[in-house]
Design a protein around this motif. Structure first.
Motif, PDB file in Angstrom:
ATOM      1  N   ARG A 294      -4.584  -1.337   1.627  1.00 36.93           N
ATOM      2  CA  ARG A 294      -3.854  -1.059   2.855  1.00 36.93           C
ATOM      3  C   ARG A 294      -3.812   0.441   3.151  1.00 36.93           C
ATOM      4  NH1 ARG A 294       0.266  -4.417   4.343  1.00 36.93           N
ATOM      5  NH2 ARG A 294       0.907  -2.695   5.710  1.00 36.93           N
ATOM      6  N   PHE A 295      -4.020   1.263   2.113  1.00 40.26           N
ATOM      7  CA  PHE A 295      -3.959   2.708   2.268  1.00 40.26           C
ATOM      8  C   PHE A 295      -5.348   3.343   2.299  1.00 40.26           C
ATOM      9  CE2 PHE A 295      -0.011   1.186   0.577  1.00 40.26           C
ATOM     10  CZ  PHE A 295       0.926   1.836   1.356  1.00 40.26           C
ATOM     11  N   ASN A 296      -6.379   2.504   2.340  1.00 36.81           N
ATOM     12  CA  ASN A 296      -7.730   3.027   2.475  1.00 36.81           C
ATOM     13  C   ASN A 296      -7.892   3.584   3.890  1.00 36.81           C
ATOM     14  OD1 ASN A 296     -10.673   3.019   3.070  1.00 36.81           O
ATOM     15  ND2 ASN A 296     -10.810   2.163   1.006  1.00 36.81           N
ATOM     16  N   PRO A 297      -8.336   4.832   4.031  1.00 37.48           N
ATOM     17  CA  PRO A 297      -8.441   5.412   5.371  1.00 37.48           C
ATOM     18  C   PRO A 297      -9.403   4.651   6.280  1.00 37.48           C
ATOM     19  CG  PRO A 297      -9.458   6.839   3.714  1.00 37.48           C
ATOM     20  CD  PRO A 297      -8.707   5.791   2.970  1.00 37.48           C
ATOM     21  N   VAL A 298     -10.377   3.950   5.711  1.00 37.96           N
ATOM     22  CA  VAL A 298     -11.294   3.167   6.546  1.00 37.96           C
ATOM     23  C   VAL A 298     -10.559   1.956   7.119  1.00 37.96           C
ATOM     24  CG1 VAL A 298     -13.497   1.957   6.646  1.00 37.96           C
ATOM     25  CG2 VAL A 298     -13.235   3.948   5.145  1.00 37.96           C
ATOM     26  N   PHE A 299      -9.765   1.293   6.290  1.00 36.10           N
ATOM     27  CA  PHE A 299      -8.992   0.162   6.805  1.00 36.10           C
ATOM     28  C   PHE A 299      -7.971   0.651   7.831  1.00 36.10           C
ATOM     29  CE2 PHE A 299      -5.260  -2.676   6.552  1.00 36.10           C
ATOM     30  CZ  PHE A 299      -5.849  -3.821   7.064  1.00 36.10           C
ATOM     31  N   ARG A 300      -7.366   1.802   7.586  1.00 37.37           N
ATOM     32  CA  ARG A 300      -6.423   2.368   8.549  1.00 37.37           C
ATOM     33  C   ARG A 300      -7.122   2.593   9.895  1.00 37.37           C
ATOM     34  NH1 ARG A 300      -0.888   2.982   6.990  1.00 37.37           N
ATOM     35  NH2 ARG A 300      -0.752   3.946   4.946  1.00 37.37           N
ATOM     36  N   ALA A 301      -8.330   3.119   9.844  1.00 36.60           N
ATOM     37  CA  ALA A 301      -9.073   3.369  11.083  1.00 36.60           C
ATOM     38  C   ALA A 301      -9.403   2.056  11.786  1.00 36.60           C
ATOM     39  CB  ALA A 301     -10.349   4.153  10.774  1.00 36.60           C
ATOM     40  N   LEU A 302      -9.770   1.037  11.015  1.00 36.58           N
ATOM     41  CA  LEU A 302     -10.044  -0.270  11.605  1.00 36.58           C
ATOM     42  C   LEU A 302      -8.806  -0.797  12.333  1.00 36.58           C
ATOM     43  CD1 LEU A 302     -11.950  -3.256  10.093  1.00 36.58           C
ATOM     44  CD2 LEU A 302      -9.626  -3.606  10.896  1.00 36.58           C
ATOM     45  N   CYS A 303      -7.644  -0.689  11.709  1.00 36.30           N
ATOM     46  CA  CYS A 303      -6.406  -1.152  12.336  1.00 36.30           C
ATOM     47  C   CYS A 303      -6.126  -0.386  13.629  1.00 36.30           C
ATOM     48  CB  CYS A 303      -5.234  -1.002  11.375  1.00 36.30           C
ATOM     49  SG  CYS A 303      -5.325  -2.088   9.937  1.00 36.30           S
ATOM     50  N   ASP A 304      -6.371   0.929  13.607  1.00 33.65           N
ATOM     51  CA  ASP A 304      -6.163   1.735  14.803  1.00 33.65           C
ATOM     52  C   ASP A 304      -7.082   1.281  15.934  1.00 33.65           C
ATOM     53  OD1 ASP A 304      -4.255   3.220  13.478  1.00 33.65           O
ATOM     54  OD2 ASP A 304      -5.602   4.896  13.033  1.00 33.65           O
ATOM     55  N   GLU A 305      -8.323   0.956  15.592  1.00 34.55           N
ATOM     56  CA  GLU A 305      -9.275   0.496  16.610  1.00 34.55           C
ATOM     57  C   GLU A 305      -8.846  -0.844  17.197  1.00 34.55           C
ATOM     58  OE1 GLU A 305     -11.766   2.119  17.877  1.00 34.55           O
ATOM     59  OE2 GLU A 305     -11.756   3.832  16.514  1.00 34.55           O
TER      60      GLU A 305
ATOM     61  N   MET B 174      -8.354   9.416  -0.967  1.00 37.00           N
ATOM     62  CA  MET B 174      -8.368   8.357  -1.958  1.00 37.00           C
ATOM     63  C   MET B 174      -7.215   7.388  -1.691  1.00 37.00           C
ATOM     64  SD  MET B 174     -10.985   8.968  -3.722  1.00 37.00           S
ATOM     65  CE  MET B 174     -10.733   7.835  -5.093  1.00 37.00           C
ATOM     66  N   PRO B 175      -7.494   6.081  -1.627  1.00 36.77           N
ATOM     67  CA  PRO B 175      -6.439   5.113  -1.318  1.00 36.77           C
ATOM     68  C   PRO B 175      -5.259   5.161  -2.284  1.00 36.77           C
ATOM     69  CG  PRO B 175      -8.592   4.096  -1.063  1.00 36.77           C
ATOM     70  CD  PRO B 175      -8.834   5.452  -1.657  1.00 36.77           C
ATOM     71  N   LEU B 176      -5.513   5.305  -3.595  1.00 39.61           N
ATOM     72  CA  LEU B 176      -4.404   5.306  -4.546  1.00 39.61           C
ATOM     73  C   LEU B 176      -3.522   6.535  -4.353  1.00 39.61           C
ATOM     74  CD1 LEU B 176      -2.943   3.926  -6.849  1.00 39.61           C
ATOM     75  CD2 LEU B 176      -4.456   5.115  -8.451  1.00 39.61           C
ATOM     76  N   ASP B 177      -4.126   7.668  -4.094  1.00 35.59           N
ATOM     77  CA  ASP B 177      -3.347   8.870  -3.832  1.00 35.59           C
ATOM     78  C   ASP B 177      -2.463   8.664  -2.606  1.00 35.59           C
ATOM     79  OD1 ASP B 177      -3.126  12.017  -4.266  1.00 35.59           O
ATOM     80  OD2 ASP B 177      -3.371  11.667  -2.118  1.00 35.59           O
ATOM     81  N   ARG B 178      -3.011   8.078  -1.557  1.00 37.13           N
ATOM     82  CA  ARG B 178      -2.243   7.819  -0.336  1.00 37.13           C
ATOM     83  C   ARG B 178      -1.127   6.816  -0.605  1.00 37.13           C
ATOM     84  NH1 ARG B 178      -5.067   8.253   5.004  1.00 37.13           N
ATOM     85  NH2 ARG B 178      -6.585   9.938   4.809  1.00 37.13           N
ATOM     86  N   GLU B 179      -1.418   5.793  -1.388  1.00 38.03           N
ATOM     87  CA  GLU B 179      -0.407   4.783  -1.704  1.00 38.03           C
ATOM     88  C   GLU B 179       0.772   5.404  -2.452  1.00 38.03           C
ATOM     89  OE1 GLU B 179      -1.064   0.538  -3.518  1.00 38.03           O
ATOM     90  OE2 GLU B 179      -0.816   1.971  -5.176  1.00 38.03           O
ATOM     91  N   LEU B 180       0.469   6.193  -3.470  1.00 37.12           N
ATOM     92  CA  LEU B 180       1.542   6.785  -4.275  1.00 37.12           C
ATOM     93  C   LEU B 180       2.326   7.833  -3.491  1.00 37.12           C
ATOM     94  CD1 LEU B 180      -0.294   6.948  -7.701  1.00 37.12           C
ATOM     95  CD2 LEU B 180       1.648   5.492  -7.095  1.00 37.12           C
ATOM     96  N   ARG B 181       1.663   8.578  -2.641  1.00 39.80           N
ATOM     97  CA  ARG B 181       2.387   9.528  -1.803  1.00 39.80           C
ATOM     98  C   ARG B 181       3.309   8.796  -0.827  1.00 39.80           C
ATOM     99  NH1 ARG B 181       0.796  14.835  -2.280  1.00 39.80           N
ATOM    100  NH2 ARG B 181      -1.105  15.160  -3.517  1.00 39.80           N
ATOM    101  N   HIS B 182       2.886   7.642  -0.350  1.00 35.56           N
ATOM    102  CA  HIS B 182       3.755   6.835   0.517  1.00 35.56           C
ATOM    103  C   HIS B 182       4.982   6.361  -0.259  1.00 35.56           C
ATOM    104  CE1 HIS B 182       4.997   4.098   3.668  1.00 35.56           C
ATOM    105  NE2 HIS B 182       4.969   3.090   2.820  1.00 35.56           N
ATOM    106  N   PHE B 183       4.777   5.925  -1.496  1.00 36.26           N
ATOM    107  CA  PHE B 183       5.902   5.505  -2.340  1.00 36.26           C
ATOM    108  C   PHE B 183       6.878   6.665  -2.537  1.00 36.26           C
ATOM    109  CE2 PHE B 183       7.312   4.473  -6.890  1.00 36.26           C
ATOM    110  CZ  PHE B 183       8.303   3.591  -6.477  1.00 36.26           C
ATOM    111  N   ILE B 184       6.349   7.835  -2.837  1.00 32.26           N
ATOM    112  CA  ILE B 184       7.190   9.016  -3.036  1.00 32.26           C
ATOM    113  C   ILE B 184       7.967   9.343  -1.762  1.00 32.26           C
ATOM    114  CG2 ILE B 184       7.127  11.514  -3.458  1.00 32.26           C
ATOM    115  CD1 ILE B 184       4.612  10.902  -5.233  1.00 32.26           C
TER     116      ILE B 184
END
Length: 326
Positions: free
Chosen positions: A128-139, A282-292
């Motif tokens: 869910r935090f992969n920037p490619v999936f994020r871009a797909l959702c935005d489109e 990196m998706p995991l980095d984005r995920e953990l930063r969101h948690f923080i």
């Protein structure tokens, strides 16, 4: 949250130093918030504690420690629930790797415990935090494909015989993406499963119907001779595909395919792939930063309790033989 961690950042411990727990340990250390590591095997915890310069604790000690604000649980799914509930009771926020349980009742108990304790429950649906999936959702949200009608997710490869069938091991990734885009719980779930080379389900096809006429199908296999990691969305004015194995710059493709009704039939026109630009990260980095960030703001995580429980409910419908011991 910015790249630099401010002085009030939470102190986070990782409980479970296995294959995926190690990724959490490394990433949290890079961010600067790793406070401790814990594992039921003391020598394993000690090795990671020494490597990253943090205390190595027993899991119960990490839960009880007043020097730890939040936990990441990367444990066998059968013990995620009981461990998380103890952490909530001890005042900890918790990110739990998927799935959070092996049956819906256990998942519901964990979600209820978080609510009653006023703590955060986040599930580790990293795609869910992969920037490619994020871009797909935005489109999709911007109307690039018109009205969303269908989703197709394929996750195939060889291996990962971990005492958990392929539905429970691989499908949570795809369910998370499907649920997010559908924006609702499915009204119908069906599944066809096959045992091929092991003693459990090796191949499965999960089909779901959502309100508003949106459909989805997920194909997972751990006995495929080749790897495939594609997620496609089909709309009334085009299609998008997120191919996780494609080269950089070609991971998100738009196809302006069109289908229309003629007097007595349907016609269609193919269009070449248009590769869309996506952000790095990196998706995991984005995920953990969101948690923080959620720990600091007390905002509900994007992959919160509702999604965690609904994913387990669908998995249990698709593969009802899974049970939580005790």
């Amino acid at each position: 949250m910015s790249a630099e961690v401010h002085a009030m950042s939470p102190r986070i411990a990782v409980v479970g130093c296995g294959q995926w727990g190690q990724n959490h340990i490394r990433t949290l250390a890079e961010i600067g918030v790793l406070a401790a590591v814990a594992d039921r095997t003391p020598d394993r915890a000690a090795a990671f504690g020494e490597q990253y310069g943090v205390p190595a604790l027993a899991p119960d000690a990490a839960i009880a420690s007043p020097d730890i604000d939040a936990l990441v649980l990367a444990l066998p799914a059968s013990v995620h629930g009981v461990t998380a509930r103890a952490a909530f009771a001890a005042g900890k926020d918790v990110l739990i790797e998927k799935p959070i349980a092996l049956d819906p009742a256990d998942a519901e108990r964990t979600a209820a415990a978080a609510r009653e304790a006023g703590r955060l429950l986040m599930v580790g649906h990293v795609l869910r935090f992969n920037p490619v999936f994020r871009a797909l959702c935005d489109e999709v949200a911007a109307g690039r494909i018109g009205t969303l009608r269908h989703m197709i997710s394929t996750r195939m490869g060889l291996g990962r015989f971990l005492g958990m069938d392929v539905v429970w091991d691989l499908a949570p990734h795809d369910l998370s993406m499907v649920l997010h885009l559908a924006g609702a719980h499915p009204v119908d779930v069906s599944c066809r499963r096959r045992t091929v080379l092991s003693d459990e389900t090796d191949i499965a096809d999960i089909v779901m119907d959502f309100p508003g006429g949106i459909g989805a199908e997920i194909h997972v296999s751990r006995v495929s001779p080749y790897r495939d990691r594609r997620f496609s969305v089909i709309g009334t004015r085009g299609m998008l595909t997120f191919d996780d194995l494609a080269p950089e710059g070609q991971k998100l493709a738009f196809y302006a395919h069109t289908v229309w009704r003629t007097d007595n039939a349907f016609a269609f026109e193919n269009a070449p792939a248009q590769y869309l630009e996506t952000e790095p990260g990196m998706p995991l980095d984005r995920e953990l930063r969101h948690f923080i960030e959620c720990i600091g703001t007390r905002a509900e995580p994007e992959t919160g309790a509702d999604e965690a429980v609904e994913t387990v409910r669908i998995l249990s419908l698709a593969s009802p033989l899974a049970r939580t011991p005790g």
